[in-house]
Write an enzyme that holds these catalytic residues in place. Structure first.
Site, PDB file in Angstrom:
ATOM      1  N   ASP A   9     -42.127  -9.658  -8.780  1.00 47.00           N
ATOM      2  CA  ASP A   9     -43.134 -10.317  -7.351  1.00 47.00           C
ATOM      3  C   ASP A   9     -42.995 -10.852  -6.354  1.00 47.00           C
ATOM      4  O   ASP A   9     -42.036 -11.812  -6.498  1.00 47.00           O
ATOM      5  CB  ASP A   9     -44.949 -10.629  -8.527  1.00 47.00           C
ATOM      6  N   ASP A  11     -45.021 -13.155  -3.601  1.00 47.03           N
ATOM      7  CA  ASP A  11     -45.758 -14.597  -3.163  1.00 47.03           C
ATOM      8  C   ASP A  11     -46.020 -15.156  -4.128  1.00 47.03           C
ATOM      9  O   ASP A  11     -46.962 -14.413  -5.621  1.00 47.03           O
ATOM     10  CB  ASP A  11     -46.418 -13.583  -1.895  1.00 47.03           C
ATOM     11  N   GLY A  52     -53.467  -8.617   2.153  1.00 43.54           N
ATOM     12  CA  GLY A  52     -54.098  -9.475   3.771  1.00 43.54           C
ATOM     13  C   GLY A  52     -55.016  -8.448   4.407  1.00 43.54           C
ATOM     14  O   GLY A  52     -56.458  -9.468   4.411  1.00 43.54           O
ATOM     15  N   HIS A  81     -54.310  -8.551  12.031  1.00 45.25           N
ATOM     16  CA  HIS A  81     -53.258  -8.774  10.783  1.00 45.25           C
ATOM     17  C   HIS A  81     -51.863  -8.236  11.328  1.00 45.25           C
ATOM     18  O   HIS A  81     -50.799  -9.814  10.548  1.00 45.25           O
ATOM     19  CB  HIS A  81     -53.606  -7.362   9.040  1.00 45.25           C
ATOM     20  N   THR A 121     -44.353  -5.628  -5.120  1.00 47.75           N
ATOM     21  CA  THR A 121     -45.818  -6.393  -3.947  1.00 47.75           C
ATOM     22  C   THR A 121     -46.811  -6.124  -3.339  1.00 47.75           C
ATOM     23  O   THR A 121     -46.211  -4.901  -3.575  1.00 47.75           O
ATOM     24  CB  THR A 121     -44.279  -7.573  -3.418  1.00 47.75           C
ATOM     25  N   THR A 122     -47.410  -6.530  -3.611  1.00 48.74           N
ATOM     26  CA  THR A 122     -48.686  -6.392  -2.016  1.00 48.74           C
ATOM     27  C   THR A 122     -48.035  -6.591  -0.757  1.00 48.74           C
ATOM     28  O   THR A 122     -48.903  -5.777  -0.034  1.00 48.74           O
ATOM     29  CB  THR A 122     -49.850  -6.452  -2.361  1.00 48.74           C
ATOM     30  N   ASN A 127     -42.656  -9.040   5.355  1.00 50.03           N
ATOM     31  CA  ASN A 127     -42.533  -9.895   5.189  1.00 50.03           C
ATOM     32  C   ASN A 127     -40.976 -10.347   4.645  1.00 50.03           C
ATOM     33  O   ASN A 127     -40.541 -11.546   4.024  1.00 50.03           O
ATOM     34  CB  ASN A 127     -44.431 -10.928   4.849  1.00 50.03           C
TER      35      ASN A 127
HETATM   36  C1  XBP Z   1     -49.671 -11.820  -2.913  1.00 49.65           C
HETATM   37  C2  XBP Z   1     -50.781 -11.150  -1.360  1.00 49.65           C
HETATM   38  C3  XBP Z   1     -49.886 -10.909  -0.370  1.00 49.65           C
HETATM   39  C4  XBP Z   1     -49.936 -11.912   0.235  1.00 49.65           C
HETATM   40  C5  XBP Z   1     -50.748 -11.355   2.393  1.00 49.65           C
HETATM   41  O1  XBP Z   1     -48.913 -11.068  -3.117  1.00 49.65           O
HETATM   42  O2  XBP Z   1     -51.642 -10.492  -1.929  1.00 49.65           O
HETATM   43  O3  XBP Z   1     -52.121  -9.976   0.101  1.00 49.65           O
HETATM   44  O4  XBP Z   1     -51.077 -13.175  -0.094  1.00 49.65           O
HETATM   45  O5  XBP Z   1     -49.547 -10.696   2.680  1.00 49.65           O
HETATM   46  P1  XBP Z   1     -48.304 -10.508  -4.439  1.00 49.65           P
HETATM   47  P2  XBP Z   1     -49.976  -9.460   3.882  1.00 49.65           P
HETATM   48  O6  XBP Z   1     -47.994 -11.884  -5.070  1.00 49.65           O
HETATM   49  O7  XBP Z   1     -47.863  -9.147  -4.705  1.00 49.65           O
HETATM   50  O8  XBP Z   1     -46.592 -10.250  -2.843  1.00 49.65           O
HETATM   51  O9  XBP Z   1     -50.719 -10.558   4.462  1.00 49.65           O
HETATM   52  O10 XBP Z   1     -48.799  -9.224   4.070  1.00 49.65           O
HETATM   53  O11 XBP Z   1     -50.916  -8.935   2.471  1.00 49.65           O
HETATM   54 MG    MG Z   2     -47.624 -13.034  -6.277  1.00 51.90          MG
END
Ligand code: XBP
Ligand code: MG
Length: 237
Positions: A9, A11, A52, A81, A121-122, A127
């Site tokens: 993952d 974030d 996001g 966004h 990842t989402t 990023n």
């Molecule tokens: C984390 C998320 C993301 C970030 C923001 O996902 O939910 O949406 O908070 O990024 P992960 P964006 O831990 O799976 O990486 O604003 O680009 O969506």
């Molecule tokens: Mg995460």
């Protein structure tokens, strides 16, 4: 089980990014003339929605009942966004968000031991690129043979789609891989894809429910302990 691949993952796992995301959302809101402010307790609640754009929509629905929605609401959210992404990647480029303890070593050791590496990842692809370049150097992206991110699949975590997508691209069964996650949504996603999952917690996720995880750690600063518990080979000299 012989571990052939680690799926990371981003974030909260590779780096403690969520507060950077939060601040970037707030900068985008202010620049767009919106008097919205996501403080830490509110962001903690909003994090249950991954993505996001989805998070902004959830906030409007649950916290801004009087918001006058523009005719092209999807376009409005997309633009807002995109501005947030600019601020966030700028923050990463300045080196404000370092890799979490043990991550660099884990990746170096995995490469030395021939273990394949991927990302699920989402977050938005830009990023991921900015974080990898900052954390691992200009060729940082090449460390990971498959990068699954953002809107590439229809349903974000906790749905398993992104993990299935990555497994398919790698041509590996779930049973040959482990996942490293930091959140309950991430864990639900990887487990639903059938992947054994290890957790490192952070300030936003430490109180979440990690039932089903193979093990939970504060971080990977004691990397040999992680290798022992996970079954990964120890560092080679
Ligand atoms: C984390 C998320 C993301 C970030 C923001 O996902 O939910 O949406 O908070 O990024 P992960 P964006 O831990 O799976 O990486 O604003 O680009 O969506
Ligand atoms: Mg995460």
């Amino acid at each position: 089980m012989i571990i052939k691949a680690i799926i990371f993952d981003v974030d909260g796992t590779l780096a403690d990014t969520e507060d950077g995301h939060r601040k970037s959302f707030n900068k985008a809101f202010a620049e767009s003339g919106l008097n919205w402010n996501w403080d830490v307790p509110l962001y903690d609640k909003l994090l249950k929605v991954t993505g996001g754009k989805e998070r902004i929509k959830h906030f409007v629905k649950t916290c801004q009942p009087d918001f006058n929605m523009p005719a092209d609401y999807d376009g409005f959210v997309k633009k807002l966004h995109a501005l947030k992404t600019l601020h966030y990647t700028d923050m990463l480029g300045k080196g404000d968000i370092p890799l979490r303890p043990g991550i660099r070593q884990l990746i170096d050791d995995a490469q030395r031991n021939g273990i394949r590496l991927a990302i699920a990842t989402t977050t938005t692809p830009e990023n991921v690129t900015a974080l990898l370049r900052q954390g691992f150097g200009i060729n940082g992206e090449n460390i990971f043979e498959v990068i699954g991110s953002g809107d590439i699949v229809p349903h974000k975590k906790p749905a398993p789609d992104i993990y299935f997508w990555v497994l398919d691209k790698m041509g590996l069964p779930a049973t040959d891989c482990i996942a490293l996650e930091d959140s309950e949504n991430g864990l639900r996603s990887s487990l639903a894809a059938g992947i054994k999952t290890f957790i490192t917690t952070n300030r936003y996720t430490s109180a979440q429910n990690f039932s089903g995880a193979a093990a939970v750690f504060d971080d990977l600063s004691d990397i040999n302990h992680f290798y022992h518990v996970s079954g990964l080979p120890q560092s080679r000299a």
